[in-house]
Enzyme design. Sequence first.
Site, mmCIF file in Angstrom:
data_model
loop_
_atom_site.group_PDB
_atom_site.id
_atom_site.type_symbol
_atom_site.label_atom_id
_atom_site.label_comp_id
_atom_site.label_asym_id
_atom_site.label_seq_id
_atom_site.Cartn_x
_atom_site.Cartn_y
_atom_site.Cartn_z
ATOM 1 N N SER A 23 -36.118 -18.171 -76.361
ATOM 2 C CA SER A 23 -34.669 -18.052 -76.569
ATOM 3 C C SER A 23 -34.173 -16.652 -76.237
ATOM 4 O O SER A 23 -32.994 -16.358 -76.417
ATOM 5 C CB SER A 23 -34.318 -18.399 -78.025
ATOM 6 O OG SER A 23 -35.073 -17.612 -78.922
ATOM 7 N N ASN A 110 -37.609 -17.316 -89.968
ATOM 8 C CA ASN A 110 -36.574 -18.263 -90.406
ATOM 9 C C ASN A 110 -35.440 -17.563 -91.150
ATOM 10 O O ASN A 110 -34.266 -17.822 -90.890
ATOM 11 C CB ASN A 110 -37.192 -19.346 -91.293
ATOM 12 C CG ASN A 110 -38.244 -20.152 -90.548
ATOM 13 O OD1 ASN A 110 -38.366 -20.026 -89.324
ATOM 14 N ND2 ASN A 110 -39.011 -20.959 -91.269
ATOM 15 N N THR A 155 11.740 -32.952 -77.927
ATOM 16 C CA THR A 155 10.801 -33.868 -78.577
ATOM 17 C C THR A 155 10.561 -34.961 -77.539
ATOM 18 O O THR A 155 11.467 -35.278 -76.756
ATOM 19 C CB THR A 155 11.371 -34.488 -79.872
ATOM 20 O OG1 THR A 155 12.506 -35.285 -79.529
ATOM 21 C CG2 THR A 155 11.794 -33.429 -80.879
ATOM 22 N N HIS A 156 9.354 -35.479 -77.507
ATOM 23 C CA HIS A 156 8.964 -36.462 -76.472
ATOM 24 C C HIS A 156 9.174 -35.897 -75.072
ATOM 25 O O HIS A 156 9.393 -36.652 -74.123
ATOM 26 C CB HIS A 156 9.753 -37.769 -76.617
ATOM 27 C CG HIS A 156 9.792 -38.308 -78.010
ATOM 28 N ND1 HIS A 156 8.848 -39.180 -78.509
ATOM 29 C CD2 HIS A 156 10.650 -38.061 -79.035
ATOM 30 C CE1 HIS A 156 9.149 -39.467 -79.771
ATOM 31 N NE2 HIS A 156 10.218 -38.787 -80.120
ATOM 32 N N SER A 277 -2.223 -19.787 -52.983
ATOM 33 C CA SER A 277 -3.002 -20.905 -52.466
ATOM 34 C C SER A 277 -3.598 -20.512 -51.127
ATOM 35 O O SER A 277 -3.011 -19.718 -50.391
ATOM 36 C CB SER A 277 -2.103 -22.127 -52.310
ATOM 37 O OG SER A 277 -2.636 -22.999 -51.338
ATOM 38 N N LYS A 283 3.013 -21.042 -52.556
ATOM 39 C CA LYS A 283 2.540 -21.265 -53.918
ATOM 40 C C LYS A 283 2.304 -19.983 -54.725
ATOM 41 O O LYS A 283 1.880 -18.970 -54.193
ATOM 42 C CB LYS A 283 1.234 -22.062 -53.886
ATOM 43 C CG LYS A 283 1.401 -23.457 -53.340
ATOM 44 C CD LYS A 283 1.857 -24.442 -54.403
ATOM 45 C CE LYS A 283 0.811 -24.648 -55.419
ATOM 46 N NZ LYS A 283 0.152 -25.930 -55.361
ATOM 47 N N ASN A 285 0.435 -19.771 -58.366
ATOM 48 C CA ASN A 285 -0.167 -20.678 -59.340
ATOM 49 C C ASN A 285 -0.486 -20.001 -60.675
ATOM 50 O O ASN A 285 -0.964 -18.867 -60.693
ATOM 51 C CB ASN A 285 -1.453 -21.278 -58.774
ATOM 52 C CG ASN A 285 -1.185 -22.137 -57.554
ATOM 53 O OD1 ASN A 285 -0.124 -22.753 -57.444
ATOM 54 N ND2 ASN A 285 -2.134 -22.167 -56.644
ATOM 55 N N GLU A 290 -3.972 -22.253 -66.761
ATOM 56 C CA GLU A 290 -4.742 -23.480 -66.519
ATOM 57 C C GLU A 290 -6.191 -23.324 -66.971
ATOM 58 O O GLU A 290 -6.778 -24.244 -67.555
ATOM 59 C CB GLU A 290 -4.706 -23.836 -65.034
ATOM 60 C CG GLU A 290 -3.329 -24.302 -64.566
ATOM 61 C CD GLU A 290 -3.258 -24.403 -63.043
ATOM 62 O OE1 GLU A 290 -4.081 -25.104 -62.458
ATOM 63 O OE2 GLU A 290 -2.378 -23.749 -62.451
ATOM 64 N N TYR A 317 -36.090 -25.118 -92.202
ATOM 65 C CA TYR A 317 -35.901 -24.734 -90.804
ATOM 66 C C TYR A 317 -36.513 -25.761 -89.861
ATOM 67 O O TYR A 317 -37.589 -26.307 -90.107
ATOM 68 C CB TYR A 317 -36.527 -23.350 -90.525
ATOM 69 C CG TYR A 317 -36.395 -22.951 -89.065
ATOM 70 C CD1 TYR A 317 -35.230 -22.352 -88.598
ATOM 71 C CD2 TYR A 317 -37.408 -23.220 -88.153
ATOM 72 C CE1 TYR A 317 -35.084 -22.026 -87.259
ATOM 73 C CE2 TYR A 317 -37.272 -22.890 -86.815
ATOM 74 C CZ TYR A 317 -36.105 -22.298 -86.370
ATOM 75 O OH TYR A 317 -35.966 -21.983 -85.054
ATOM 76 N N GLN A 322 -32.418 -23.429 -83.186
ATOM 77 C CA GLN A 322 -32.318 -22.401 -82.149
ATOM 78 C C GLN A 322 -31.163 -22.714 -81.184
ATOM 79 O O GLN A 322 -30.627 -21.827 -80.534
ATOM 80 C CB GLN A 322 -33.649 -22.328 -81.380
ATOM 81 C CG GLN A 322 -33.662 -21.350 -80.231
ATOM 82 C CD GLN A 322 -35.073 -21.085 -79.744
ATOM 83 O OE1 GLN A 322 -35.851 -20.403 -80.408
ATOM 84 N NE2 GLN A 322 -35.409 -21.627 -78.588
ATOM 85 N N LYS A 325 -27.331 -21.000 -81.002
ATOM 86 C CA LYS A 325 -26.855 -19.742 -80.425
ATOM 87 C C LYS A 325 -26.067 -19.885 -79.133
ATOM 88 O O LYS A 325 -24.981 -19.322 -78.996
ATOM 89 C CB LYS A 325 -28.034 -18.794 -80.232
ATOM 90 C CG LYS A 325 -28.428 -18.157 -81.533
ATOM 91 C CD LYS A 325 -29.761 -17.487 -81.469
ATOM 92 C CE LYS A 325 -30.485 -17.715 -82.772
ATOM 93 N NZ LYS A 325 -30.919 -19.108 -82.985
HETATM 94 N N1 ARG Z 1 -35.828 -18.206 -82.025
HETATM 95 C C1 ARG Z 1 -35.830 -18.927 -83.264
HETATM 96 C C2 ARG Z 1 -34.434 -19.455 -83.561
HETATM 97 O O1 ARG Z 1 -33.523 -19.023 -82.966
HETATM 98 C C3 ARG Z 1 -36.270 -18.035 -84.366
HETATM 99 C C4 ARG Z 1 -36.846 -18.742 -85.557
HETATM 100 C C5 ARG Z 1 -38.151 -19.280 -85.234
HETATM 101 N N2 ARG Z 1 -38.820 -19.772 -86.380
HETATM 102 C C6 ARG Z 1 -39.861 -20.600 -86.256
HETATM 103 N N3 ARG Z 1 -40.398 -20.984 -87.345
HETATM 104 N N4 ARG Z 1 -40.305 -20.974 -85.097
HETATM 105 O O2 ARG Z 1 -34.266 -20.326 -84.342
#
Ligand code: ARG
Length: 456
Positions: A23, A110, A155-156, A277, A283, A285, A290, A317, A322, A325
Amino acid sequence: MAKMWAGRFQKEENSEVNDFNSSISFDGRMYESDILGSIAHATMLGQKGIISKDDSNLICKTLLEILSDIKEGKLMLDPEAEDIHMFVEAELTNRIGEVGKRLHTSRSRNDQVALDIRIELKKDILEIISLTKNLLKSILNLAENNKETIMPGYTHLQRAQPITYANYLLAYGYMLKRDIERLNDTYKRMNYSPLGSCALAGTTYDIDREFVAKKLEFDGIVMNSLDGVSDRDSVVELASNISILMMHLSRFSEEIILHCSWEFKFIELDDAYSTGSSIMPQKKNPDIAELVRGKTGRCYGNLIALLTMLKALPLAYNKDMQEDKEAIFDSVDTVKDCLKIFAPMLDTIKVNKENMRNAAAKGFINATDLADYLVKKGMAFRSAYKISGSLVAYCIENNTVLENLSLDVYKKYSDLFDKDLYDYINLEVCTFKRTSQGASGIKSVELQIEDLKKVL
Ligand code: ARG
């Protein structure tokens, strides 16, 4: 790279598994939060005599060096590392050997990751609040300059009653006010430290969770250890707050797009905030509006992804978490980008007051006022409403407007009509006599501006 858990395993990790698991490409941005969390933890371990004061000091000092090395670009995050937590710990151990290995005493990734995400998102929330306030400022400025700019209210998407551009803008001001309140609320609930929950069951070491929480400027600790590592409510809340904020921006965008079309021509965007454009030379834009409208979709997607990821997830956990994120960071980045560009786009808008007024003068926007005129002279509203409707029908048939009908014609519909009716249905009068709280009347608008300034 040899894994932390190599002792337990007979084989090395398959390299595709490593990539799949990793990650660091998206949690690497939490390096500062991770390091500050670790410093607080190491300080506490030293204070409580769980590790020696010397070891604690050396760990903290080295972590600070790692932090500044990353900031200055002297130390690159290793894309092979499993995540930012492993990377920092490995780097620490590289630099100070055995002592570095003491940092993870009485801690798990965790509770570490649960802590990091809160530290990180708290900063993000404060930034989003400040950017929202900036946009609110732009709205208030524009409103200030358009207290007497009359436009049709819809309205509408049908012309309904006359309003001022200021009153229209302030509607968005109040939406942003609520957005700020929601963000502040989420911040409060997020502001508890989960560190010390450890893997899920707490620890046998004599730790001081409150100390760590205080050092990291949390209001207190997450009490239950299983909840501490498995709760992502505040992440979902933030994604939801962002979705609502983006929904507001998308409605505003939609109207900006409409208002600068040739059909409306109520406003014109500055050249610097428009695009041309590649084929149609005429144009101009409204790409920014948008894109903001379009990006709202991905924020909704992130919210649903988070809710679905957490749905029926057993305690405590699970690696599924993960996935929080990428979703939340994408929402955070998206809303920041949108807020940053929206404010200057508004600051440079040109308002076509003429066109707004002309549009308001058409469409029998004063038909309600005509009915009210009769009511003030004693007629019941429903009867007055019917007469006003018949007069509108008469105008449509004769291709004219209420202001141009002669008193004789009016008299045929009711003898309560008199010369003063023309003043009563005058567009300016209709707009500015709406002085009830929150209405378009100048005083009412000024009160709203004052009220919203308090948010800043
Ligand atoms: N990269 C993991 C996460 O974002 C960290 C926690 C990992 N914990 C584990 N027991 N593998 O969740």
